[in-house]
Design an enzyme around this catalytic site. Structure first.
Site, PDB file in Angstrom:
ATOM      1  N   LYS A 174       0.850  -1.199   0.000  1.00 48.84           N
ATOM      2  CA  LYS A 174       0.000   0.000   0.000  1.00 48.84           C
ATOM      3  C   LYS A 174       0.882   1.245   0.000  1.00 48.84           C
ATOM      4  CE  LYS A 174      -4.034   1.870   2.516  1.00 48.84           C
ATOM      5  NZ  LYS A 174      -4.959   1.619   3.643  1.00 48.84           N
ATOM      6  N   SER A 225      -9.879   1.518   2.602  1.00 49.39           N
ATOM      7  CA  SER A 225      -8.982   2.292   1.781  1.00 49.39           C
ATOM      8  C   SER A 225      -7.911   1.468   1.078  1.00 49.39           C
ATOM      9  CB  SER A 225      -8.284   3.360   2.633  1.00 49.39           C
ATOM     10  OG  SER A 225      -7.467   2.751   3.613  1.00 49.39           O
ATOM     11  N   SER A 275     -10.172  -0.932   6.753  1.00 44.04           N
ATOM     12  CA  SER A 275      -9.547  -0.723   5.440  1.00 44.04           C
ATOM     13  C   SER A 275      -8.790  -1.912   4.875  1.00 44.04           C
ATOM     14  CB  SER A 275      -8.599   0.479   5.496  1.00 44.04           C
ATOM     15  OG  SER A 275      -9.325   1.671   5.507  1.00 44.04           O
TER      16      SER A 275
END
Lengths: 272, 485
Positions: free
Chosen positions: B78, B153, B177
């Site tokens: 990420k 996310s 997330s």
């Protein structure tokens, strides 16, 4: 100087003492004074995205030593908080300080006043916090420069009770406190280099009143001699009747954390 | 070789048996990313050069016999883990050209173990969002249906995995997330206990909630990744000083006498019927595996969203103060003075959702409102945590849906923040309580979109989550389903 017997001056002092730790409060960078700008910084000092603070244990030991020297209560559990405001030399946008649970509380210092009397001055609290960097404006056109070497230098903030009644007492208190910090080898007490700085909260009231008058905050008194002036009772009475003539500070320093307001425009005294 | 058909554990043995080299593997994934990523936008940055260099070093280690279980494994990370000399954007214009001079602990551990980082995955801006539509680099498409969101996310990490663009990915989870996008893309996602994985070098959103974790194709694979990244870190004072168990060894295909609590508050009437049915089937599978299911109550559940949307924005408003245009990141053009510099840098550099949360957070922390909002929210947070501690006195695990719906269409909720926030209804409390939680696939809806279920365990009991998920995946094949691309 004229002394009006109807009034008394009430003074409380906040001292910021830079601690002589080897490294900064939350990272391993050196704290040596006078190095070339931005040579003693790391990702933590510059508040790069993702960094985290790791507390310097040497500082905690120094704070505890100081607390013992003033017969203070040492908290086993103390807490850091963030004080939020925007300023270019405050890289994270907040100062890490202690608010609700400071490491030391309820200490005292015994001073001998000029007339030879002994007096006990209460110390409300001592807490640990970080110093900010420096903004440089002189001789630079259209820019400001920022030096982050000082960012993260550990400070003890030592807050007295409003027990001082004259500039002479304030001076005696500062001298005594500075000598203790020097003896403990936790602070070099150098006011010119800013490693021992003092703010004064001054108010005036009629003799016999218990309530404190309107407070005026005087910032960055960088010599003990200067500390003696604001306590002058004539000046004090003037302040009471014409408080707007005083150089007002930023209001109560220990307002509720986290504060989100910026310092007032034009305040050149930095974050403290 | 079709890299999308591999699992991490299978690939380990192929690498060891020299059936494939790390370099061949990396090239296969990089080529697949080249082909598929333009359609789904799962990666913000692909680091072909760095990946090939790491693969070459991995091959050397494999030859020398000092490989770790992660050596040569192609992964995605990420884009909020700082990677030295590799752009780290946090999905924001503010950091769109930020190249960190230092390495996060998580990526350092992965690199030291010999993992091959293919690139940095897309995400909601500063990890604020549940659909991956707030990214400055454009939305991520769900590989199961490109008209739909992948969740957020960590939507890029989830979509990359579902599309077979990596063997595992790293996500972060502040309110769901990792788990919510895992559920919506049909993969396995684990949020560890708060403090199990170091946060050093992970760009902060809400510091008391943020936690990194693995996203993988199975619990078995997730165990290998967690093993690599978990553990105390001297650079993160909130990381826990506790031994890390051997997760792969604790995986067990049965659940005899394991007590699973079913919280009644997590089965609202408006839950999608297919999700309700999938959960009921999953319960029966757990019973067949030997588990005992009992109803439990978590009475403060309904305070989750309001509590979270005070605490998380409050912390964010302070954490995001450093993006001021002074030292790094975006700076507005030709500021006239300091105030203009601050105002325009932040107005132009942040997106709407980030600004919304900064304003919320600044408001709840301001003098006079601090007690009414932030302090009160902290008290409710304690009550929510106590609910879980109470429940875990009588059960070993909790079983809930991960999300109230399956993947929704792009654009569906982006203009309705409250509807978007409700996507994390079942995951947020786990963050507020600091507990570990895992989402694993357990069915599909009428359109064939994945459904996920969530298992929650007491503090530091990740091995129990992984073992239960593994047992379920031994008995089912939902986790093996793949979208056609």
């Amino acid at each position: 100087m004229a002394h009006d017997p109807l009034y008394e001056t009430v003074i409380g002092l906040e001292v910021h003492a830079q601690m002589r730790t080897q490294s900064k409060i939350f990272c391993g960078c050196s704290t040596t004074f006078g190095a070339e700008a931005n040579t003693q910084i790391c990702p933590v000092c510059a508040a790069l995205p993702g960094v985290l603070p790791v507390l310097n244990t040497e500082l905690v030991q120094m704070a505890i030593k100081t607390g013992l020297a003033i017969q203070g209560k040492i908290r086993e559990r103390s807490e850091f908080s963030r004080k939020n405001y925007f300023y270019p030399d405050l890289p994270a946008g907040y100062q890490i300080s202690q608010f609700e649970l400071p490491i030391i509380e309820q200490g005292e210092l015994h001073v001998v006043t000029d007339d030879g009397n002994k007096k006990k001055i209460g110390i409300t609290r001592i807490h640990m916090e970080v110093d900010a960097g420096k903004s440089l404006h002189e001789g630079i056109q259209g820019f400001s420069w920022i030096d982050l070497n000082r960012t993260g230098t550990p400070l003890l903030e030592i807050v007295s009770e409003p027990d001082l009644r004259s500039s002479q007492e304030a001076g005696a208190y500062l001298k005594k406190l500075r000598s203790i910090l020097r003896y403990l080898q936790v602070c070099d007490g150098n006011m010119e280099e800013g490693s021992f700085r003092c703010d004064a909260n001054v108010s005036v009231r009629k003799q016999g009143q218990t309530r404190l008058g309107t407070r005026t905050e005087l910032k960055n008194l960088n010599s003990i001699r200067r500390c003696r002036c604001p306590g002058n009772p004539t000046l004090g009475r003037h302040l009471e009747h014409h408080p707007s003539h005083a150089r007002q500070g930023r209001g109560p320093r220990l307002s509720l954390f986290p504060r989100t307001r910026s310092p007032p425009a034009g305040d050149s005294s930095g974050p403290h | 070789m079709d890299p999308s058909q591999l699992t991490l554990v299978q690939t380990q043995s192929m690498l060891r048996a020299r059936q494939i080299s790390a370099r061949e593997l990396a090239i296969a994934f990089l080529d697949r990313i080249d082909r598929i990523n333009p359609d789904i936008n799962a990666f913000i940055t692909v680091d072909r050069e760095g990946a090939l260099r790491a693969a070459q070093q991995a091959d050397e280690r494999l030859h020398q016999g000092n490989a770790t279980p992660m050596t040569g494994i192609p992964i995605g990370v990420k884009d909020l883990f700082c990677t030295e000399n590799l752009r780290t954007t946090c999905g924001s214009k503010m950091l769109s050209r930020f190249i960190p001079p230092y390495e996060s602990t998580v990526t350092r551990k992965l690199k030291e173990a010999g993992a091959v980082i293919l690139g940095k995955t897309n995400m909601d801006e500063f990890a604020m969002g549940s659909s991956n539509e707030t990214s400055w680099f454009g939305p991520v498409k769900n590989p199961w249906d490109p008209q739909r969101i992948p969740g957020g996310s960590s939507g890029g990490s989830a979509a990359a995995l579902a599309a077979g663009l990596a063997l595992a990915t790293i996500g972060t989870d502040t309110g769901g997330s990792i788990r919510q996008p895992a559920a919506l893309t049909g993969i396995t996602g684990l949020k560890p206990t708060y403090g199990r994985v170091s946060r050093y070098g992970m760009i902060a959103f809400a510091s008391s909630l943020d936690q990194a974790g693995p996203m993988a194709r199975s619990a078995e694979d997730a165990a290998v990744v967690l093993q690599c990244i978990a553990g105390h870190d001297a650079q993160d004072s909130t990381s826990i000083r506790a031994d890390v168990p051997d997760y792969a060894k604790t995986l067990y295909p049965r659940m005899d006498a394991i007590r699973i609590g079913i919280p009644t508050e997590y089965r609202p009437d408006n839950l999608l019927p297919e999700i309700q049915q999938a959960l009921e089937k999953a319960e029966q599978i757990f019973r067949d595996l030997g588990a005992v299911l009992v109803p439990v109550s978590l009475p403060h559940t309904r305070y989750a969203i309001p509590t979270y949307y005070i605490i998380a924005p409050a912390e964010a408003s302070s954490n995001l103060a450093r993006y001021d245009g002074i030292r790094f990141g975006y700076r507005c053009q030709d500021p006239v003075d300091l105030k203009d510099l601050y105002t325009r840098t932040r107005t132009e550099g942040f997106g709407d959702e980030v600004k919304r949360r900064i304003m919320l957070g600044t408001y709840v922390l301001s003098s006079g409102y601090y007690d009414a909002y932030y302090r009160k929210a902290q008290k409710v947070r304690r009550l929510i945590a106590n609910d879980f501690h109470e429940a875990f006195k009588s059960v070993d695990l909790l079983l809930t849906p991960t999300t109230p719906t399956t993947a929704f269409p792009l654009g569906d909720k982006i203009d309705d923040p409250v509807a978007m926030y409700l996507s994390d209804l079942f995951t947020i409390n786990v963050n507020l309580a600091g507990l570990p939680g895992i989402s694993i696939p357990c069915g599909t809806d009428a359109q064939g979109l994945p459904i996920g279920m969530q298992l929650i365990a007491p503090i530091l009991k990740e091995e129990n989550l992984l073992s239960a998920a593994h047992a379920f995946q031994t008995a089912t094949t939902w986790h093996q389903r793949k979208p056609e691309l």
